[in-house]
Enzyme design. Structure first.
Site: not given
Length: 261
Positions: A9, A35, A46, A133, A256, A261
């Protein structure tokens, strides 16, 4: 490779690991892909992980050996302290390896398999953190001599999830006061007069006080490394835990803040 690429992702790179080991005299293989990049914190957050082996093991044995090894691998990582509903690590057996039948999870012939599975899981878990991230630093937090396993884990994650600690490391600032702050808010009982803290091999705090040999410029130089190790000894028992995390950078905020979304 295609499977690892297919589950990405916000990951910037695929995550794969493989080990070979023996069950009795039979060579078996363990292969894994995963992932994960953001919203990472136990229980797995996640994260998606898929482990495959050609060992002929029952679902019961696979479930027990996976659960045993998750605690200090995928459940020892945190990127940002957040979680979601989408987390899973599954293990599958093709049963193609021709080895002696294993009926019990405690069978001594599983020792090599157990160790190799741990290596695969830890490799993948670390890759998730390293690809967090916006990450520029991979941080290992070793907590030693805690009173209980839970205390050691609480202290490790209190440090690993502290925004102040993570931003200081992003700024390459050896701000050891923030480490002490994070230990203090962990809701564990420690004896300050026994507390010791190191950045790598650099003594920062010994017996609850700033070490007399501490030179801040040495610590500042150490913080320029891409791999940072924080060692904490609380001197209240014999339990330990190692957590893995990343720094908190402007890039993480950009990713972020811009995400929809």
């Amino acid at each position: 490779m295609k499977a690892a690429l297919g589950i990405m992702t916000t990951d910037t790179q695929p995550k794969m690991a493989m080990e070979e080991c023996y069950i009795g005299k039979t060579l078996v293989k363990i292969y894994g892909i995963a992932k994960g990049s953001g919203m990472i914190h136990p229980n797995m957050a996640t994260t998606l992980g898929y482990i495959f082996t050609d060992a002929e093991l029952s679902n019961e044995v696979l479930k027990k050996i996976l659960k045993k090894n998750i605690e200090k691998t995928f459940n020892a990582i945190t990127c940002d302290g957040d979680t979601s509903t989408n987390d899973m690590v599954s293990m599958f057996s093709t049963g193609k390896a021709d080895h002696a039948k294993i009926k019990n999870f405690n069978d001594h012939r599983l020792i090599d398999f157990d160790n190799s599975l741990n290596k695969v899981l830890l490799n993948l878990a670390k890759r998730v953190v390293a690809d967090g991230e916006g990450a520029t630093k991979f941080i290992t937090i070793n907590v030693q001599d805690a009173k209980t396993d839970l205390d050691a884990k609480k202290i490790a994650f209190s440090i690993g999830n502290s925004s102040l600690v993570k931003t200081a490391i992003a700024g390459e600032d050896p701000n050891w006061g923030r480490i002490i702050m994070a230990i203090g808010k962990s809701q564990t009982q420690i004896k300050l007069e026994r507390l010791a803290i190191k950045f790598g091999n650099i003594n920062i705090v010994q017996k609850g006080k700033l070490d007399k040999s501490y030179i801040e410029s040495d610590a500042a130089e150490y913080m320029k490394n891409s791999d940072i190790e924080i060692n904490v000894n609380v001197g209240s028992g014999k339990k330990s835990f190692t957590a893995y995390t990343m720094d908190l950078t402007k890039k993480y905020i950009e990713i972020n803040a811009d995400y929809r979304s």
